[in-house]
Scaffold this motif. Sequence first.
Motif: not given
Length: 652
Positions: A348-353
């Motif tokens: 999940d890259v959304t939470l990283v962003k």
Amino acid sequence: MANLQTGTADWRVMVDQAIETHSDEDYTIFMGAIAERVQGELIPEGWKCAKNPEGRWAAAEKGEPCLGKDDPHPLFIVPQLPLVSRPIPLLFERVRGFVREMPARKGDAGPIRFSEQTGSAMVPPFSRAVVELDAGELTTGYPVYSIEQGKGAQIVFRYAERYVQPGNEKANTVRDDAENGIIRGFEDIYYPSGNAEVYEPFWLRAFRFIRIEVQTGPQPLLLHRPAFRESAYPLNAQSFVNSPAPWIRQLWDISLRTLQLCMHETYEDCPYYEQMQFIMDTRLQALFTYGVGGDIGLVRKALEDFHGSLLPEGITQDRFPSAMAQIIPSFSLHFVFMLHDYYWQTGDVTLVKRYRPTIDAVLDWFDRRVGESGLVERIGYWAYIDWVAEWKEGVPTACKTGPSTVHNLVYASALQVGAKLNDATGRSQIGSEYADRANRILASIEHLCWSEEKGMYREGPAVEQYSQHAQIWAVLTGLCEEQGARSVMLKALDEPDVLKCSFSMAFFLFRALEKSGLYSRTSELLQQWIDLLPLHLTTLPETPREPRSDCHAWSALPLYEFTHCLLGVKAGSPGWTAIHIEPHSSYLTEMSGTLQTPVGQVTVSWRKEEDSLFITGNVPIGIPLRVRWDGGKERVFANGGSFNEVLVRHKN
């Protein structure tokens, strides 16, 4: 079903005059629970469920609804803590009973004996009586005490994780040794009203043993056999392991219970004492949660909590939520590690962003403290790393005089991980900047902190002290590799004057040994966990020797080692879109198990015979798989599925 929606339900309110809190500096100074002193006669009868309960009740004032169609906050004036949808499931509750009454000790008051027929015990007027109850295992929940009569009496409920030996409270003794031990701990105190009543503390209690001391007045007291409502986060573990070695399943079970009891509305360092969500502890608990295939809602909530703890100067608090801010600078770096773990587990890259600004703030806070030596110094706050006897309050000695090698290496590692997260989310320029910063820190450490004579890294440029911690992080950052990594880790294990890790740093010690090709040496380290089994523990303590808490989730390390290393199942890419299986079989002859992953179940069973490993299993169809053993030739299954292989040991 009653409508309990705030602002809608017919709430009534009355000031509680019955309950006050009290403290005992020996047991409540670091307690997350609230010790109560309760006057039973001041509790309004029927207040929980009666249509017309006793007492003077008033209608609750209905404020503007926090969530609704109308705008309750004109001109964008918003509450500091607005209501939001609950991000985690409700805690589970189940009613349980105590498994036994512990034997009375010589010199104690008359024992309370519950009738087999009625489940009750009568204590005569003007007498003192005691009973000690065993829940069978350490637990968290709400004790329920049913009482009749007893006006003028005092009842003390004392909660403990274990029996301790007087004058030797920290000794690692058998936990249920009632003959030689006593129960010490914090207490609730109840004064019965004389009517039939049920007392239940407001906040959950952590205990295995409860001591009940009754001192009656002119009226006898009827005490019904207590029960409790066990409560914790619904972890729903789906992974498991098996082996002919009995300690594997024993350690798995008590590690799982340790993790479970350190999960409620947040992760906790320990349920009996602080009940605080510390970043480094939580990072490990999140990894263990992934290892057992549990629900990750609490992981996501913890990341949001720590993000919300960021202070204006650019550092997070070391624990959160908390009414008082506390800072352990290195813990902020573990937030970066925890976010990378989450990304590797879920893809999940959304939470990283969302949390990239927090990463930037933390890493820049450390960058502003780089001195003329090229190393971070003058850290300030609580520069804790690990509970090492030779370090006061867990702070490396080097922090007193200048740069600390360990702090700089952890910072360099966080820069490396921050670079990977930025690369994964389209900020390669920032990623390159972080990688360059890491390289500069590592170069300074190599130049200033390496001892050619000792063949290890000093604790600081001017501090001739050596720890496992410095060597561990030198390996994890890649500062030393291959034969160099192997050399420093052998010295870290075998040199007598090297400062040793406690359970809190054991995960990183195991990772450094794995990276340097020395995972077989973890057998002697795991012996510290195996040696705890004869002590009748049902959870794992904070430290292997002289522990304070008997349930501390950073000690649940076997949950990770058994699945990822002994069974050998690891993600080969973020989100488990590829899988690697490489068992470490140096101190087991066979093992089997199932690991629940985001893409489905992975099953593995292996058996070792001399220079061959017979391995079978299954991964979800469509997931590329690589299988390898002891550095030998790997087998690749491009589309996943079932496999049945004989692997031959690699020959040097």
